[in-house]
Design a protein around this motif. Structure first.
Motif, PDB file in Angstrom:
ATOM      1  N   VAL A  97       0.862  -1.182   0.000  1.00  0.00           N
ATOM      2  CA  VAL A  97       0.000   0.000   0.000  1.00  0.00           C
ATOM      3  C   VAL A  97       0.897   1.229   0.000  1.00  0.00           C
ATOM      4  O   VAL A  97       1.679   1.439   0.924  1.00  0.00           O
ATOM      5  CB  VAL A  97      -0.939   0.013   1.211  1.00  0.00           C
ATOM      6  CG1 VAL A  97      -1.705   1.331   1.283  1.00  0.00           C
ATOM      7  CG2 VAL A  97      -1.914  -1.161   1.142  1.00  0.00           C
ATOM      8  N   ARG A 100      -3.260   6.129   0.879  1.00  0.00           N
ATOM      9  CA  ARG A 100      -4.719   6.129   0.816  1.00  0.00           C
ATOM     10  C   ARG A 100      -5.220   7.535   1.113  1.00  0.00           C
ATOM     11  O   ARG A 100      -4.601   8.283   1.864  1.00  0.00           O
ATOM     12  CB  ARG A 100      -5.332   5.111   1.780  1.00  0.00           C
ATOM     13  CG  ARG A 100      -5.105   5.405   3.245  1.00  0.00           C
ATOM     14  CD  ARG A 100      -5.894   4.416   4.090  1.00  0.00           C
ATOM     15  NE  ARG A 100      -5.202   3.169   4.277  1.00  0.00           N
ATOM     16  CZ  ARG A 100      -5.819   2.008   4.537  1.00  0.00           C
ATOM     17  NH1 ARG A 100      -7.120   1.972   4.612  1.00  0.00           N
ATOM     18  NH2 ARG A 100      -5.124   0.909   4.724  1.00  0.00           N
ATOM     19  N   TRP A 105     -11.369   5.941   2.703  1.00  0.00           N
ATOM     20  CA  TRP A 105     -10.585   5.068   3.565  1.00  0.00           C
ATOM     21  C   TRP A 105     -10.663   3.610   3.147  1.00  0.00           C
ATOM     22  O   TRP A 105      -9.767   2.827   3.454  1.00  0.00           O
ATOM     23  CB  TRP A 105     -11.037   5.221   5.020  1.00  0.00           C
ATOM     24  CG  TRP A 105     -10.066   4.647   5.990  1.00  0.00           C
ATOM     25  CD1 TRP A 105     -10.229   3.530   6.759  1.00  0.00           C
ATOM     26  CD2 TRP A 105      -8.768   5.148   6.297  1.00  0.00           C
ATOM     27  NE1 TRP A 105      -9.117   3.308   7.525  1.00  0.00           N
ATOM     28  CE2 TRP A 105      -8.198   4.293   7.268  1.00  0.00           C
ATOM     29  CE3 TRP A 105      -8.023   6.245   5.854  1.00  0.00           C
ATOM     30  CZ2 TRP A 105      -6.923   4.496   7.786  1.00  0.00           C
ATOM     31  CZ3 TRP A 105      -6.762   6.449   6.386  1.00  0.00           C
ATOM     32  CH2 TRP A 105      -6.234   5.574   7.338  1.00  0.00           C
ATOM     33  N   THR A 107     -10.479   2.467   0.130  1.00  0.00           N
ATOM     34  CA  THR A 107      -9.729   2.224  -1.096  1.00  0.00           C
ATOM     35  C   THR A 107      -8.258   2.527  -0.821  1.00  0.00           C
ATOM     36  O   THR A 107      -7.948   3.382   0.011  1.00  0.00           O
ATOM     37  CB  THR A 107     -10.217   3.102  -2.262  1.00  0.00           C
ATOM     38  OG1 THR A 107     -10.023   4.480  -1.930  1.00  0.00           O
ATOM     39  CG2 THR A 107     -11.674   2.849  -2.557  1.00  0.00           C
ATOM     40  N   VAL A 108      -7.365   1.817  -1.509  1.00  0.00           N
ATOM     41  CA  VAL A 108      -5.939   2.042  -1.333  1.00  0.00           C
ATOM     42  C   VAL A 108      -5.256   2.062  -2.692  1.00  0.00           C
ATOM     43  O   VAL A 108      -5.751   1.475  -3.661  1.00  0.00           O
ATOM     44  CB  VAL A 108      -5.281   0.959  -0.445  1.00  0.00           C
ATOM     45  CG1 VAL A 108      -5.837   1.011   0.968  1.00  0.00           C
ATOM     46  CG2 VAL A 108      -5.477  -0.431  -1.045  1.00  0.00           C
ATOM     47  N   LYS A 147      -5.425   1.062  -8.117  1.00  0.00           N
ATOM     48  CA  LYS A 147      -6.376   1.417  -7.061  1.00  0.00           C
ATOM     49  C   LYS A 147      -7.199   0.186  -6.720  1.00  0.00           C
ATOM     50  O   LYS A 147      -7.770  -0.451  -7.606  1.00  0.00           O
ATOM     51  CB  LYS A 147      -7.295   2.551  -7.527  1.00  0.00           C
ATOM     52  CG  LYS A 147      -8.266   3.036  -6.458  1.00  0.00           C
ATOM     53  CD  LYS A 147      -9.077   4.213  -6.974  1.00  0.00           C
ATOM     54  CE  LYS A 147     -10.030   4.754  -5.916  1.00  0.00           C
ATOM     55  NZ  LYS A 147     -10.806   5.904  -6.424  1.00  0.00           N
ATOM     56  N   SER A 237      -9.891  -3.122   6.765  1.00  0.00           N
ATOM     57  CA  SER A 237      -9.425  -2.043   5.893  1.00  0.00           C
ATOM     58  C   SER A 237      -8.258  -1.288   6.504  1.00  0.00           C
ATOM     59  O   SER A 237      -7.274  -0.979   5.828  1.00  0.00           O
ATOM     60  CB  SER A 237     -10.577  -1.068   5.602  1.00  0.00           C
ATOM     61  OG  SER A 237     -11.616  -1.714   4.894  1.00  0.00           O
TER      62      SER A 237
END
Length: 259
Positions: A97, A100, A105, A107-108, A147, A237
Motif C-alpha cells: 500500500v 490512501r 478510507w 480504497t488504497v 487502485k 481495511s
C-alpha cells in the motif's frame, strides 16, 4: 547541517530514512543508496530486505496451500460430475500500500500496476493473522500503480456462498455500516460464526476464498422472502499493508468430451 555527512552521521541518517520513509525502503532493494555508510549498517538493511522477501514467499506458499484445500477439491468433484477441467494455481504479484486518501478510507493505492501484469477487475487477497482472505478488487490501473476497492467499500459487491449450507447470495460493502449478504432465503439455516467464501459463479473472484464470518442475521423488511446476513470481513481495511493481486486468466475454450 554542520556535521560531516560520513561515518556515524551517514549511518544514522540512512537508518532513520529507511525506517520512516517508505520510498527509501523500496529503493533499497534495487539501488545502493547507502554508499559511504558503515558496512554493518548496510548488512543490517540488506538483512531486513531479505527477511521481508522471505516473509512474502511464505505467505505466497500459504495462499497456494489454501487454494489446494478448497478450489482443487471442488474442481475434482465437478470434473467427475460435469467433465470440467481443473483450474491452474493462482498466479499474481505482491504489492505494498503506497497511500490512501482520508476521504476514501476503504480504497488504497498500491505500488504495482500494468507494468507488473495487473489489470482492472483483478481479485486481491491479503493475509491477516496467518489466514488468507479476500481483500478487494482492482478498479483502476496505471503503469506503476493500481487502485484497490476494499471489501468494506459501499461500491464493492461479490457473489458469495455460506460454506455450511451452501446458500448463495450477494455480498455488498457498507462503508461505515455493516458488510452484508442479501437474498438469502428465509428458510436457510444461518448461524453466527458461519464461514462466508467466494462463490464458484463469480466471474472475478476464484471460488473458495474466505471473505469473513457471519456476525448477525435479520429478515429483509423490503422483500419478506429473504434474510440479510451481516458479515465481519476477515481483512480489516485499516490493517491492510501488503496485498496479493491475482493475475486474470483467459477464459478457457469450451470443453467437449471425445466421442
Amino acid at each position: 547541517m554542520i556535521l560531516p555527512l560520513e561515518g556515524f552521521v551517514a549511518s544514522a541518517k540512512t537508518v532513520l530514512s529507511y525506517v520512516f520513509i517508505p520510498q527509501v525502503r523500496v529503493a533499497h532493494g534495487s539501488v545502493k543508496y547507502a554508499q559511504g555508510v558503515r558496512q554493518t549498517v548496510r548488512e543490517l538493511l540488506d538483512a531486513h530486505q531479505e527477511n521481508h522477501r522471505l516473509k512474502q514467499q511464505l505467505e505466497m506458499n500459504h495462499l497456494l496451500t489454501a487454494q489446494a484445500e478448497t478450489v482443487f477439491k471442488e474442481n475434482e468433484r465437478l470434473s467427475q460430475i460435469l467433465g470440467l477441467r481443473p483450474t491452474t494455481p493462482w498466479q499474481g504479484v505482491w504489492a505494498r500500500v503506497a497511500y490512501r486518501e482520508p476521504s476514501q478510507w476503504n480504497t488504497v493505492i498500491i505500488d504495482k500496476g500494468a507494468a507488473d501484469g495487473i489489470e482492472e477487475r483483478s481479485a486481491v487477497l491479503s493475509v491477516e493473522q496467518g489466514q488468507e482472505g479476500l481483500a478487494g478488487v482492482v478498479v483502476e490501473v496505471t503503469e506503476n500503480t493500481s487502485k484497490v476497492l476494499l471489501v468494506r467499500d459501499e461500491d464493492f459487491s461479490a457473489a458469495v456462498t455460506l460454506e455450511k449450507g451452501q446458500e448463495e447470495g450477494l455480498l455488498i460493502g457498507g462503508g461505515t455500516h455493516a458488510v452484508r449478504i442479501k437474498y438469502i432465503p428465509l428458510q436457510a439455516q444461518v448461524e453466527k460464526g458461519d464461514k462466508v467464501i467466494t462463490s464458484s459463479t463469480s466471474r472475478i473472484f476464484p471460488a473458495g476464498i474466505l471473505v469473513g464470518h457471519v456476525r448477525a442475521v435479520r429478515e429483509d423488511s423490503s422483500f419478506q422472502t429473504a434474510q440479510t446476513v451481516e458479515v465481519d470481513p476477515l481483512v480489516r481495511s485499516a490493517a491492510v499493508k501488503e496485498l496479493f493481486v491475482i493475475f486474470k486468466q483467459e477464459e478457457p475454450a469450451p470443453y467437449v468430451e471425445d466421442l
